[in-house]
Design a protein around this motif. Sequence first.
Motif, short mmCIF file in Angstrom:
data_model
loop_
_atom_site.label_atom_id
_atom_site.label_comp_id
_atom_site.label_asym_id
_atom_site.label_seq_id
_atom_site.Cartn_x
_atom_site.Cartn_y
_atom_site.Cartn_z
N GLY A 35 -7.38 -23.63 -12.51
CA GLY A 35 -7.54 -22.54 -11.56
C GLY A 35 -8.92 -22.51 -10.93
N TRP A 36 -9.17 -21.43 -10.22
CA TRP A 36 -10.42 -21.24 -9.49
C TRP A 36 -10.98 -19.85 -9.76
CZ3 TRP A 36 -12.66 -25.11 -6.64
CH2 TRP A 36 -11.87 -26.22 -6.35
N PHE A 37 -12.29 -19.83 -9.90
CA PHE A 37 -13.06 -18.60 -9.92
C PHE A 37 -14.10 -18.69 -8.82
CE2 PHE A 37 -11.91 -16.49 -13.98
CZ PHE A 37 -11.07 -17.45 -14.49
N ARG A 38 -14.71 -17.58 -8.49
CA ARG A 38 -15.77 -17.61 -7.48
C ARG A 38 -16.86 -16.63 -7.84
NH1 ARG A 38 -12.63 -15.00 -2.21
NH2 ARG A 38 -12.48 -12.85 -2.99
N GLN A 39 -18.05 -16.94 -7.37
CA GLN A 39 -19.20 -16.06 -7.58
C GLN A 39 -19.91 -15.86 -6.26
OE1 GLN A 39 -21.96 -17.29 -10.66
NE2 GLN A 39 -22.70 -15.21 -10.90
N ALA A 40 -19.83 -14.63 -5.78
CA ALA A 40 -20.51 -14.25 -4.55
C ALA A 40 -21.96 -13.92 -4.85
CB ALA A 40 -19.80 -13.07 -3.92
N PRO A 57 1.78 -20.11 -9.57
CA PRO A 57 0.41 -19.61 -9.51
C PRO A 57 0.33 -18.10 -9.63
CG PRO A 57 1.17 -20.26 -7.33
CD PRO A 57 2.25 -20.64 -8.27
N ASN A 58 -0.82 -17.66 -10.10
CA ASN A 58 -1.20 -16.25 -10.13
C ASN A 58 -2.45 -16.09 -9.29
OD1 ASN A 58 0.43 -14.66 -12.41
ND2 ASN A 58 0.13 -16.76 -13.06
N TYR A 59 -2.53 -14.96 -8.59
CA TYR A 59 -3.63 -14.74 -7.67
C TYR A 59 -4.32 -13.41 -7.93
CZ TYR A 59 -1.26 -18.37 -4.97
OH TYR A 59 -0.66 -19.54 -4.57
N ALA A 60 -5.60 -13.36 -7.63
CA ALA A 60 -6.29 -12.08 -7.58
C ALA A 60 -5.76 -11.30 -6.38
CB ALA A 60 -7.79 -12.31 -7.43
N ASN A 61 -5.75 -9.99 -6.50
CA ASN A 61 -5.23 -9.17 -5.40
C ASN A 61 -5.99 -9.41 -4.10
OD1 ASN A 61 -3.24 -7.95 -6.96
ND2 ASN A 61 -4.58 -6.29 -7.61
N SER A 62 -7.25 -9.70 -4.21
CA SER A 62 -8.08 -9.85 -3.01
C SER A 62 -7.71 -11.09 -2.18
CB SER A 62 -9.55 -9.92 -3.40
OG SER A 62 -9.78 -11.01 -4.29
N VAL A 63 -7.00 -12.05 -2.77
CA VAL A 63 -6.66 -13.26 -2.04
C VAL A 63 -5.17 -13.44 -1.87
CG1 VAL A 63 -8.77 -14.34 -2.92
CG2 VAL A 63 -6.57 -14.82 -4.04
N LYS A 64 -4.39 -12.58 -2.49
CA LYS A 64 -2.94 -12.73 -2.44
C LYS A 64 -2.46 -12.66 -0.99
CE LYS A 64 -1.22 -10.90 -6.05
NZ LYS A 64 -0.70 -9.95 -7.06
N GLY A 65 -1.61 -13.60 -0.63
CA GLY A 65 -1.10 -13.65 0.74
C GLY A 65 -1.96 -14.47 1.68
#
Length: 126
Positions: A35-40, A57-65
């Motif tokens: 998977g992927w994580f990110r750091q702003a 896959p499972n997604y964070a709500n902020s990127v879903k769609g």
Amino acid sequence: QVQLVESGGGLAETGGSLRLSCAASVPTARANTMGWFRQAPGKERSFVAAMRIWGSPNYANSVKGRFTLTADRAKNIVYLQMDRLTPDDTAVYYCAASSSNLISSSMGTQSAYDYWGQGTQVTISN
């Protein structure tokens, strides 16, 4: 030892697209979840998306769609297609792999992952 090699980061405009790739140089049994994580800037690293290599896959709500995670199982590569990008997506993106078949509720837990890539910068301009 697992190596995760990331590629595909860079600069895009708001509304644009980028595709990240993560190749795992491991025997299949050692990268059962990827998977992927990110750091702003100024923020903690956060979950983006993950999947068991033979699962959905499972997604964070902020990127879903907007983001789509796919896998080339034969090559042990995962791709993160990122569409409709916004400046809030600006971050260093890290690929992660776990030797475990993580359940959905665990995929967002960083300590569940055994291996990490070095990160690739994604910058979205206004």
